[in-house]
Structure formats: structure tokens, C-alpha cells
Design an enzyme around this catalytic site. Structure first.
Site, mmCIF file in Angstrom:
data_model
loop_
_atom_site.group_PDB
_atom_site.id
_atom_site.type_symbol
_atom_site.label_atom_id
_atom_site.label_comp_id
_atom_site.label_asym_id
_atom_site.label_seq_id
_atom_site.Cartn_x
_atom_site.Cartn_y
_atom_site.Cartn_z
ATOM 1 N N LYS A 206 -59.915 51.212 0.598
ATOM 2 C CA LYS A 206 -60.901 52.030 -0.111
ATOM 3 C C LYS A 206 -62.316 51.484 0.141
ATOM 4 O O LYS A 206 -63.231 52.222 0.454
ATOM 5 C CB LYS A 206 -60.574 52.024 -1.606
ATOM 6 C CG LYS A 206 -61.549 52.798 -2.436
ATOM 7 C CD LYS A 206 -61.174 52.718 -3.913
ATOM 8 C CE LYS A 206 -62.326 53.207 -4.759
ATOM 9 N NZ LYS A 206 -62.089 53.017 -6.184
ATOM 10 N N GLU A 212 -58.312 40.526 3.980
ATOM 11 C CA GLU A 212 -56.985 40.521 4.606
ATOM 12 C C GLU A 212 -56.789 41.736 5.501
ATOM 13 O O GLU A 212 -56.279 41.639 6.625
ATOM 14 C CB GLU A 212 -55.884 40.541 3.523
ATOM 15 C CG GLU A 212 -55.815 39.302 2.655
ATOM 16 C CD GLU A 212 -56.624 39.420 1.367
ATOM 17 O OE1 GLU A 212 -57.713 40.062 1.388
ATOM 18 O OE2 GLU A 212 -56.190 38.867 0.350
ATOM 19 N N GLY A 267 -57.734 51.771 -6.932
ATOM 20 C CA GLY A 267 -56.787 51.326 -5.901
ATOM 21 C C GLY A 267 -55.330 51.477 -6.329
ATOM 22 O O GLY A 267 -54.509 52.062 -5.620
ATOM 23 N N ARG A 268 -55.009 50.979 -7.524
ATOM 24 C CA ARG A 268 -53.604 51.007 -7.953
ATOM 25 C C ARG A 268 -53.160 52.387 -8.412
ATOM 26 O O ARG A 268 -52.013 52.574 -8.795
ATOM 27 C CB ARG A 268 -53.369 49.949 -9.032
ATOM 28 C CG ARG A 268 -54.280 50.074 -10.238
ATOM 29 C CD ARG A 268 -54.229 48.809 -11.088
ATOM 30 N NE ARG A 268 -55.245 48.804 -12.140
ATOM 31 C CZ ARG A 268 -56.505 48.444 -11.980
ATOM 32 N NH1 ARG A 268 -56.942 48.084 -10.785
ATOM 33 N NH2 ARG A 268 -57.360 48.434 -12.993
ATOM 34 N N GLU A 353 -52.780 44.606 -13.719
ATOM 35 C CA GLU A 353 -54.170 44.672 -13.277
ATOM 36 C C GLU A 353 -54.974 45.598 -14.194
ATOM 37 O O GLU A 353 -56.175 45.468 -14.327
ATOM 38 C CB GLU A 353 -54.244 45.144 -11.817
ATOM 39 C CG GLU A 353 -55.448 44.578 -11.087
ATOM 40 C CD GLU A 353 -55.457 44.881 -9.605
ATOM 41 O OE1 GLU A 353 -54.857 45.878 -9.176
ATOM 42 O OE2 GLU A 353 -56.095 44.123 -8.855
ATOM 43 N N HIS A 384 -26.523 38.777 -12.575
ATOM 44 C CA HIS A 384 -25.948 37.532 -12.062
ATOM 45 C C HIS A 384 -27.019 36.476 -11.873
ATOM 46 O O HIS A 384 -26.795 35.485 -11.182
ATOM 47 C CB HIS A 384 -25.220 37.818 -10.744
ATOM 48 C CG HIS A 384 -24.147 38.847 -10.922
ATOM 49 N ND1 HIS A 384 -22.845 38.516 -11.246
ATOM 50 C CD2 HIS A 384 -24.209 40.206 -10.898
ATOM 51 C CE1 HIS A 384 -22.144 39.638 -11.380
ATOM 52 N NE2 HIS A 384 -22.942 40.671 -11.185
ATOM 53 N N LYS A 512 -61.790 35.533 -4.989
ATOM 54 C CA LYS A 512 -62.259 35.993 -3.679
ATOM 55 C C LYS A 512 -63.503 35.214 -3.264
ATOM 56 O O LYS A 512 -63.621 34.760 -2.124
ATOM 57 C CB LYS A 512 -62.642 37.479 -3.747
ATOM 58 C CG LYS A 512 -61.492 38.448 -3.757
ATOM 59 C CD LYS A 512 -62.059 39.857 -3.536
ATOM 60 C CE LYS A 512 -61.101 40.918 -4.016
ATOM 61 N NZ LYS A 512 -61.698 42.251 -4.059
HETATM 62 C C1 G6Q Z 1 -56.263 47.964 -7.253
HETATM 63 C C2 G6Q Z 1 -57.074 46.862 -6.831
HETATM 64 C C3 G6Q Z 1 -56.661 46.212 -5.537
HETATM 65 C C4 G6Q Z 1 -57.123 46.953 -4.283
HETATM 66 C C5 G6Q Z 1 -56.980 46.023 -3.084
HETATM 67 C C6 G6Q Z 1 -57.341 46.689 -1.783
HETATM 68 O O1 G6Q Z 1 -56.494 48.678 -8.194
HETATM 69 O O2 G6Q Z 1 -58.398 47.232 -6.842
HETATM 70 O O3 G6Q Z 1 -55.295 45.992 -5.461
HETATM 71 O O4 G6Q Z 1 -56.386 48.120 -4.113
HETATM 72 O O5 G6Q Z 1 -57.776 44.897 -3.273
HETATM 73 O O6 G6Q Z 1 -58.642 47.179 -1.813
HETATM 74 P P1 G6Q Z 1 -59.190 48.076 -0.674
HETATM 75 O O7 G6Q Z 1 -58.422 49.346 -0.658
HETATM 76 O O8 G6Q Z 1 -60.625 48.302 -0.998
HETATM 77 O O9 G6Q Z 1 -58.990 47.333 0.611
#
Ligand code: G6Q
Length: 545
Positions: A206, A212, A267-268, A353, A384, A512
């Protein structure tokens, strides 16, 4: 609005808790043969049995009073209407617009977002069709056989876990691989299976600023160039999903290869946007649309059903009951379905989160607990392993059991065995096994009284451990959409009750920033080590490896 523990309903619940806290569910069931009917609800094809909870009808009434007093209904309506409820980022929260099938506009700052949403869906549909029918080809004219989906967090978990959950719906001829971790082992292993000529790389970020994801995409690009692709061929093989179009084009992704998203999609909560493209590629666009339909169906239920019959509200308020009154600190999700095995990890991000917060949007610190630790795993495997602690440990762990009534693969009587374990666990957790029952079992086995006294307590199950059971017909794209939206809205309800902003995530920022500082020190040994002695020593160990 008053903080949750200063409301009238909270005080009433506190008094009620003192009366009911020691009542045993075993007695509640014995006293009322109609308990299941009183404490179960059905919507969108999901039947929720919440009768195995430490509640009476009075408890529920008070919990819904609390929901109303804290404004759950009004705030729910505000979210759907595009209010900027994510105040710390000054953003609307509109994942529901991404699956809105009402034909009604959804306004952000007076602007209807639906035309853009539909345009992106149309672009996704066309793209998926071209990849599937082979009209979109790689640089040597070969059809794509593999998709390398790169992303992390919200840009990874949903696509990965839902593609896994819907395995029986996968299309033939196209395999989707996911890479998230910056650990080079991950991309190393995945690239080893791929051929540059037939691989489409889909980067999802996003922000287009996630370390990463950028690193893994650079590594994928280097692999592409080192194995026969040229810079001119990159446009045919590299696509991305991002709300930061400028950063994506600066990185070298052709503008027509960018699928946009918007700042009002968290994002989530983003698998419903173009972030869900790996799902559509793996399963076909029709199935992706069915996933959206399932979520829309749950949105409508959440929006319109009275709280007393509203599945997200019921689950949310039961959670509040255990967290804030019984002191439960975790909640376990137990899908009795192999394909749903990743679901707890998905809800873990969604819930932790969103609701792992300790301050309100108006700057007050909270003096009560908020989101629990979410964990779990597939049944029966957990029986188990970790169920021991749920049955006999010293902490209270409310559980959600989930079971499709029909398996994707009926193999002899496997499914009946699976279901029997699921139901048997909920029964055992509820009723337990008393000391007298254990002792009665020993009778006639030739043990001395002293031996019985010693062994019996270890075999006692206290019971009275709460659980919900969610039944549905089968895992289909639509059912999965129902389930995901159910948990999204459960988290929303709790966030409102606790007075927190469920849609930001400032808690991930500090790590971060410090990580970047450490990386500079790992890579440039001239930089002085000016951290605490532990971090300095760790950096030194790495420098000297
Ligand atoms: C979700 C968080 C987080 C995010 C990732 C990836 O709600 O904000 O998990 O989705 O850090 O972010 P980008 O899509 O910006 O790479």
C-alpha cells in the site's frame, strides 16, 4: 463519551458479575433444557452456538446495554457512511465499500468512491482473464504458469491464507507463490522453483515503502535480469498494487501495471481490494467476487440486525465479558478444518493490530485491558498439543470452535470423527469432570484411599470453560467472506466499547525506526556503537560473525 468503565452499564455488569462469576455452566444446562435455543443465533449461513458461555439472559442484556451506551450502533453507521473514524490518520475506514453491492454511493469528503472501486475491480477481472487464457504472455511469448506474490503483513496474510483456505477452488495451470519475510531463505527457496520466462511478479505494498517488500522485489528483479530477462522485459513481468503510484513508477513499474488502492483501506482490511489479486489469480475472478459477496452479506447483517441477534456484536460483547470481568488475556481460535488452518493467524493480525492499544483517540490512557492475545490452530491437532492448558491450566481461555458440516473431501468417516472431536471438546470444556466423578471411577480398581487422594485431583477437570461453536455448510468463497467479515466486525465492536481507534497501528513504528538505525551500524562498522549495552553487544556479535 465516558470511558467504558465509567458507564452505568459497566457498573451494572460489575455488580452482576459478582453474582454470576462462580455459577457453573453444567448447572445452567441442567436447569434449562432450552439453553441452546436461547443462546444461539443464525445469519449468513453461520450458526453460532454461544450457549456454552458463563452467561444468563441478564448478562446478555447488560452487555448489549454497554454496547449501546458506548455508541456501537451509531459508530457502526458512521463507519459504513465514510466518517473519518481513523482519527489519528484522518482517514475514513471503508473496506466495506470494496465489497459494497448495494448500488448505493459511498461518500468520502463528498466524493462517491464506488466508481473507482468498480473500475479497479474491472481492471483486475480483465487482468486475471488475460493471465488465465494466455493472452498476456511473458517476454519470450510463453504463457504464465507461476505468480510470485511479494508483500508482508496486511499485504500478505489475507491473500496467502485465503488462497490456502480455498485450495479446492484453485484454477489449473497457474501456481501462486508468496514471499513475505526479508529472510533471504524465503525468496531463495521460492525462486529456486520458478522460471523467469513464465513467472509474473506481483508486488503488493500500500505504502510502497515497506523495507521487506522492496528488498524482496529488488531481489526478484535481479533474478529476472540475471536469468535472461532484460530491462525492457520488466514491464511484461512486474505488476504492483499500491496507493503510492508515484513511488511505484519511480521504482520502474509501468503505470498500466499498477493496480491502485486508497488510503481509506487499512492494510489488515485490504484483501478485498486489489491486494486480493493473488486470490483472484489463484481461484478465478468469479470466486474472488463470491468472497466479496459473502463479506457484503455479513456487512448487511451487521448493519441491520438488532444487537441481540447480531453475530459480530454477540461475539464482541462475549469477548469483553471475559477480558474485562473474568480477566481473560487470550482467546483461542480452533478451526476444525484443515484448509482453515491459517485462519487464526489471520485473525491474530486483524485483532491484535487493531485492538492492542492503551490510549484513546482523545489522549486518555486506559486503566482496563483491551485486545487479547489471539492464537490457535487446526483441530484435532491442537488436542494433542496445547488443549491441555485450556482444560486444566490456571488461566481462562475462551475458545471459538469452527466446523463446516460438510467436508471438501468426504473420506470414509473422517468428517464424523473430526466433528465428534470438535463437539466433544466443547462439551468437556463446559462440563468438566468433578472430584467425586473421578473418585467413583477409581472404585473397584484396587487403589488405596491414599493413592486415590493423590491421583484423583490430577484427573479433575474444573469445566466451566467458555466456548462458542460456529457451524456452516462448507468452506466456499462466500462462506469464507462471511467469516472474515464476521471477525472484522467483532473487532470493530470491541474497539468501540473500549474507546480506542482500531484502525491505526502506531505500535509497529518504533521497531522500524530502530531497525533502520541498527542496519546502518551492521553494514558500516565505522559507525560508533552508542546504543544500550545489550544492543551494542548483539550488533558486535553480528559484525564479528
Ligand atoms: C496492517 C498493517 C501492516 C501493513 C504492512 C505492509 O494493517 O498496516 O501489516 O499491511 O506493514 O504495508 P504495505 O502494504 O504498505 O507494504
Amino acid at each position: 463519551m465516558a470511558l467504558f468503565n465509567q458507564t452505568k452499564s459497566y457498573q451494572a455488569l460489575q455488580a452482576h458479575f459478582e453474582q454470576i462469576k462462580d455459577a457453573h455452566m453444567r448447572d445452567m444446562f441442567a436447569q434449562d433444557s432450552d439453553r441452546f435455543n436461547k443462546f444461539s443465533a443464525k445469519a449468513c449461513g453461520i450458526e453460532l452456538d454461544y450457549s456454552k458461555n458463563r452467561i444468563s439472559q441478564e448478562t446478555l442484556g447488560l452487555l448489549f446495554d454497554l454496547a449501546r451506551e458506548t455508541g456501537v450502533e451509531a459508530k457502526r453507521d458512521g463507519m459504513f457512511a465514510g466518517d473519518k473514524i481513523n482519527t489519528s490518520e484522518d482517514r475514513a475506514v471503508l473496506h466495506t465499500a470494496l465489497r459494497n453491492q448495494s448500488g448505493e454511493p459511498v461518500l468520502v469528503d463528498g466524493q462517491d468512491v464506488m466508481p473507482e472501486v468498480q473500475a479497479v475491480l474491472a481492471k483486475m477481472k480483465q487482468f486475471v482473464a488475460e493471465v488465465h487464457d494466455g493472452s498476456r504472455k511473458g517476454y519470450t511469448g510463453e504463457q504464465f504458469t507461476d505468480v510470485l506474490a511479494i508483500g508482508i503483513g496486511g499485504s500478505f496474510l489475507g491473500p496467502k491464507i485465503m488462497t490456502e483456505a480455498l485450495k479446492p477452488y484453485r484454477v489449473d495451470g497457474l501456481k501462486v507463490h508468496f514471499v513475505a519475510n526479508v529472510d533471504g531463505a524465503h525468496i531463495h527457496d521460492v525462486l529456486a522453483e520458478l522460471n523467469v520466462e513464465t513467472t509474473l511478479v506481483l508486488m503488493s505494498s500500500k505504502s510502497f515503502g515497506t523495507q521487506e517488500t522492496l528488498k524482496n522485489t529488488q531481489t526478484a528483479k535481479a533474478w529476472f535480469l540475471d536469468n535472461g530477462g532484460t530491462q525492457d522485459d520488466v514491464a511484461k513481468h512486474f505488476m504492483c498494487v499500491s496507493s503510492n503510484v508515484k513511488a511505484a513508477t519511480d521504482f520502474g513499474i509501468a503505470e498500466e501495471n499498477i493496480f491502485p488502492m486508497w488510503d481509506w483501506v487499512g492494510g489488515r482490511y485490504s484483501l478485498w481490494s486489489a491486494i486480493g489479486l493473488p486470490i483472484a489469480l489463484a481461484l478465478g475472478f468469479d470466486n474472488f467476487e463470491a468472497l466479496l459477496s459473502g463479506a457484503y452479506e455479513m456487512d448487511e447483517h451487521f448493519k441491520t440486525a438488532p444487537l441481540e441477534e447480531n453475530l459480530p456484536a454477540i461475539l464482541g460483547m462475549l469477548g469483553v465479558w471475559y477480558i474485562n470481568f473474568f480477566g481473560a488475556q487470550s482467546h483461542v481460535l480452533l478451526p476444525y478444518d484443515h484448509y482453515l488452518r491459517g485462519f487464526p493467524a489471520y485473525v491474530q493480525q486483524l485483532d491484535m493490530e487493531s485492538n492492542g492499544k492503551f490510549a484513546t483517540p482523545t489522549g486518555d490512557y486506559l486503566d482496563y485491558a483491551t485486545g487479547p492475545v489471539i492464537w490457535g490452530g487446526e483441530g484435532t491437532n491442537g488436542q494433542h498439543a496445547f488443549h491441555q492448558l485450556i482444560h486444566q491450566g490456571k488461566v481462562l481461555i475462551p475458545a471459538d470452535f469452527m466446523l463446516p458440516l460438510n467436508s471438501q473431501h468426504e473420506v470414509t468417516n473422517h468428517h464424523a470423527m473430526l466433528a465428534s472431536n470438535c463437539f466433544g471438546q466443547t462439551q468437556a470444556l463446559m462440563q468438566g469432570k468433578s472430584l467425586d466423578e473421578v473418585k467413583a471411577e477409581f472404585a473397584g480398581k484396587g487403589l488405596t484411599d491414599a493413592e486415590i487422594e493423590q491421583v484423583a485431583p490430577q484427573k479433575v477437570f474444573e469445566g466451566n470453560k467458555p466456548s462458542n461453536t460456529l457451524l456452516f455448510d462448507q468452506i466456499t468463497p462466500r462462506t469464507l467472506g462471511n467469516l472474515i467479515a464476521l471477525y472484522e466486525h467483532k473487532v470493530f465492536v470491541q474497539g468501540i466499547v473500549w474507546g480506542i481507534n482500531s484502525f491505526d497501528q502506531w505500535g509497529v513504528e518504533l521497531g522500524k525506526v530502530l531497525g533502520n538505525d541498527v542496519l546502518a551500524k551492521l553494514e558500516n562498522t565505522d559507525l560508533p556503537l552508542d546504543n544500550d549495552s545489550s544492543t551494542n553487544a548483539l550488533i558486535e556479535r553480528f559484525r564479528n560473525r
